[in-house]
Design a protein around this motif. Structure first.
Motif, PDB file in Angstrom:
ATOM      1  N   ASN A 134     -66.289  -0.240  46.956  1.00  0.00           N
ATOM      2  CA  ASN A 134     -66.226   1.191  46.636  1.00  0.00           C
ATOM      3  C   ASN A 134     -64.679   1.632  47.400  1.00  0.00           C
ATOM      4  O   ASN A 134     -64.727   2.087  48.447  1.00  0.00           O
ATOM      5  CB  ASN A 134     -66.986   2.319  46.960  1.00  0.00           C
ATOM      6  N   GLN A 135     -63.704   1.807  46.422  1.00  0.00           N
ATOM      7  CA  GLN A 135     -62.443   2.141  46.936  1.00  0.00           C
ATOM      8  C   GLN A 135     -62.207   3.578  47.364  1.00  0.00           C
ATOM      9  O   GLN A 135     -61.132   4.042  47.937  1.00  0.00           O
ATOM     10  CB  GLN A 135     -61.236   1.550  46.135  1.00  0.00           C
ATOM     11  N   ALA A 136     -63.039   4.208  46.967  1.00  0.00           N
ATOM     12  CA  ALA A 136     -62.843   5.915  46.893  1.00  0.00           C
ATOM     13  C   ALA A 136     -63.075   6.143  48.532  1.00  0.00           C
ATOM     14  O   ALA A 136     -62.332   7.290  48.992  1.00  0.00           O
ATOM     15  CB  ALA A 136     -63.983   6.528  46.278  1.00  0.00           C
ATOM     16  N   ASN A 137     -64.124   5.317  49.071  1.00  0.00           N
ATOM     17  CA  ASN A 137     -64.168   5.997  50.651  1.00  0.00           C
ATOM     18  C   ASN A 137     -64.829   4.911  51.360  1.00  0.00           C
ATOM     19  O   ASN A 137     -65.894   4.361  50.931  1.00  0.00           O
ATOM     20  CB  ASN A 137     -65.354   7.206  50.335  1.00  0.00           C
ATOM     21  N   PRO A 160     -73.855  17.224  47.533  1.00  0.00           N
ATOM     22  CA  PRO A 160     -73.529  16.227  46.559  1.00  0.00           C
ATOM     23  C   PRO A 160     -74.722  15.074  46.414  1.00  0.00           C
ATOM     24  O   PRO A 160     -75.444  14.755  47.238  1.00  0.00           O
ATOM     25  CB  PRO A 160     -72.236  15.656  47.208  1.00  0.00           C
ATOM     26  N   LYS A 161     -74.757  14.535  44.913  1.00  0.00           N
ATOM     27  CA  LYS A 161     -75.450  13.655  44.703  1.00  0.00           C
ATOM     28  C   LYS A 161     -74.883  12.322  44.721  1.00  0.00           C
ATOM     29  O   LYS A 161     -74.021  12.233  44.117  1.00  0.00           O
ATOM     30  CB  LYS A 161     -75.961  13.788  43.264  1.00  0.00           C
ATOM     31  N   GLU A 162     -75.551  11.622  45.570  1.00  0.00           N
ATOM     32  CA  GLU A 162     -74.825  10.365  46.023  1.00  0.00           C
ATOM     33  C   GLU A 162     -75.640   8.939  45.397  1.00  0.00           C
ATOM     34  O   GLU A 162     -76.584   8.477  46.173  1.00  0.00           O
ATOM     35  CB  GLU A 162     -74.369  10.043  47.497  1.00  0.00           C
ATOM     36  N   PRO A 163     -75.540   8.515  44.457  1.00  0.00           N
ATOM     37  CA  PRO A 163     -76.431   7.462  43.716  1.00  0.00           C
ATOM     38  C   PRO A 163     -76.214   6.212  44.275  1.00  0.00           C
ATOM     39  O   PRO A 163     -74.913   5.621  44.743  1.00  0.00           O
ATOM     40  CB  PRO A 163     -75.947   7.666  42.311  1.00  0.00           C
ATOM     41  N   TYR A 216     -68.645   5.607  51.848  1.00  0.00           N
ATOM     42  CA  TYR A 216     -69.365   5.452  50.825  1.00  0.00           C
ATOM     43  C   TYR A 216     -69.664   3.704  50.361  1.00  0.00           C
ATOM     44  O   TYR A 216     -70.738   3.257  49.967  1.00  0.00           O
ATOM     45  CB  TYR A 216     -68.716   5.635  49.331  1.00  0.00           C
ATOM     46  N   GLU A 217     -68.693   3.109  50.791  1.00  0.00           N
ATOM     47  CA  GLU A 217     -68.887   1.545  50.673  1.00  0.00           C
ATOM     48  C   GLU A 217     -69.777   1.009  51.743  1.00  0.00           C
ATOM     49  O   GLU A 217     -70.646   0.017  51.492  1.00  0.00           O
ATOM     50  CB  GLU A 217     -67.401   0.941  50.941  1.00  0.00           C
ATOM     51  N   ARG A 218     -69.945   1.497  52.998  1.00  0.00           N
ATOM     52  CA  ARG A 218     -70.670   1.332  53.948  1.00  0.00           C
ATOM     53  C   ARG A 218     -72.101   1.496  53.619  1.00  0.00           C
ATOM     54  O   ARG A 218     -73.180   0.884  53.733  1.00  0.00           O
ATOM     55  CB  ARG A 218     -70.432   1.880  55.319  1.00  0.00           C
ATOM     56  N   ARG A 219     -72.126   2.620  53.004  1.00  0.00           N
ATOM     57  CA  ARG A 219     -73.542   3.164  52.543  1.00  0.00           C
ATOM     58  C   ARG A 219     -74.100   2.920  51.364  1.00  0.00           C
ATOM     59  O   ARG A 219     -75.293   2.832  50.981  1.00  0.00           O
ATOM     60  CB  ARG A 219     -73.670   4.557  52.736  1.00  0.00           C
ATOM     61  N   GLY A 220     -73.374   2.302  50.643  1.00  0.00           N
ATOM     62  CA  GLY A 220     -73.763   1.509  49.049  1.00  0.00           C
ATOM     63  C   GLY A 220     -73.799   2.630  48.063  1.00  0.00           C
ATOM     64  O   GLY A 220     -74.559   2.469  47.163  1.00  0.00           O
ATOM     65  N   ILE A 221     -73.018   3.655  48.181  1.00  0.00           N
ATOM     66  CA  ILE A 221     -72.852   4.797  47.055  1.00  0.00           C
ATOM     67  C   ILE A 221     -72.000   4.463  45.919  1.00  0.00           C
ATOM     68  O   ILE A 221     -70.809   3.957  46.191  1.00  0.00           O
ATOM     69  CB  ILE A 221     -72.459   6.027  47.780  1.00  0.00           C
ATOM     70  N   VAL A 222     -72.673   4.611  44.724  1.00  0.00           N
ATOM     71  CA  VAL A 222     -71.766   4.319  43.449  1.00  0.00           C
ATOM     72  C   VAL A 222     -71.230   5.453  42.894  1.00  0.00           C
ATOM     73  O   VAL A 222     -71.905   6.559  42.880  1.00  0.00           O
ATOM     74  CB  VAL A 222     -72.874   3.681  42.503  1.00  0.00           C
ATOM     75  N   THR A 223     -69.776   5.367  42.826  1.00  0.00           N
ATOM     76  CA  THR A 223     -68.874   6.432  42.284  1.00  0.00           C
ATOM     77  C   THR A 223     -68.010   5.779  41.258  1.00  0.00           C
ATOM     78  O   THR A 223     -67.992   4.428  41.006  1.00  0.00           O
ATOM     79  CB  THR A 223     -68.165   7.003  43.287  1.00  0.00           C
ATOM     80  N   LYS A 224     -67.117   6.525  40.634  1.00  0.00           N
ATOM     81  CA  LYS A 224     -66.371   6.024  39.398  1.00  0.00           C
ATOM     82  C   LYS A 224     -65.310   5.238  40.294  1.00  0.00           C
ATOM     83  O   LYS A 224     -64.734   5.601  41.362  1.00  0.00           O
ATOM     84  CB  LYS A 224     -65.719   7.172  38.858  1.00  0.00           C
TER      85      LYS A 224
END
Length: 125
Positions: free
Chosen positions: A82-85, A32-35, A88-96
């Protein structure tokens, strides 16, 4: 990354079956691409059908739709949540659905940056 489906499933007795074919190229999956928020980097890759699709690796700016129905390009100053995960919030990954801090204020991401190649959002109060 190899497809998770097994070509050699086990029998009811527990014995192993021999694969009748090898994997096809179209069956292989990609990581997966994790911006993340950093200097802007957009890459593209070939997709099914021979077309190419852009995806965001790192984002520096976002197109923000404000309350008065105008769109502005704003510089991202910080990643908030980031409410998705939780990971992801800890790593700073931007998602919808991610919340970012910009020059304009807080912005919620409305696009899918790993598949569209750009970052769009709406201003949050």
């Amino acid at each position: 990354m190899v497809n998770t489906e097994n070509l050699t499933k086990r029998k009811l007795t527990g014995g192993r079956r021999k694969a009748y074919r090898s994997r096809r190229r179209r069956e292989s999956k990609r990581l997966p691409k994790e911006p993340v928020v950093d200097k802007q980097v957009v890459q593209n890759r070939r997709i099914k059908g021979g077309a190419y699709r852009d995806f965001l690796v790192q984002a520096a700016t976002i197109n923000v739709a404000t309350a008065d129905n105008k769109v502005q390009k704003a510089k991202i100053t910080a990643f908030i949540s980031n409410q998705a995960n939780r990971d992801y919030e800890r790593r700073g990954i931007v998602t919808k659905g991610s919340i970012l801090n910009t020059e304009i204020g807080k912005v919620r991401v409305t696009s899918k940056p790993s598949s569209t190649g750009s970052l769009n959002g709406v201003a949050v109060k």
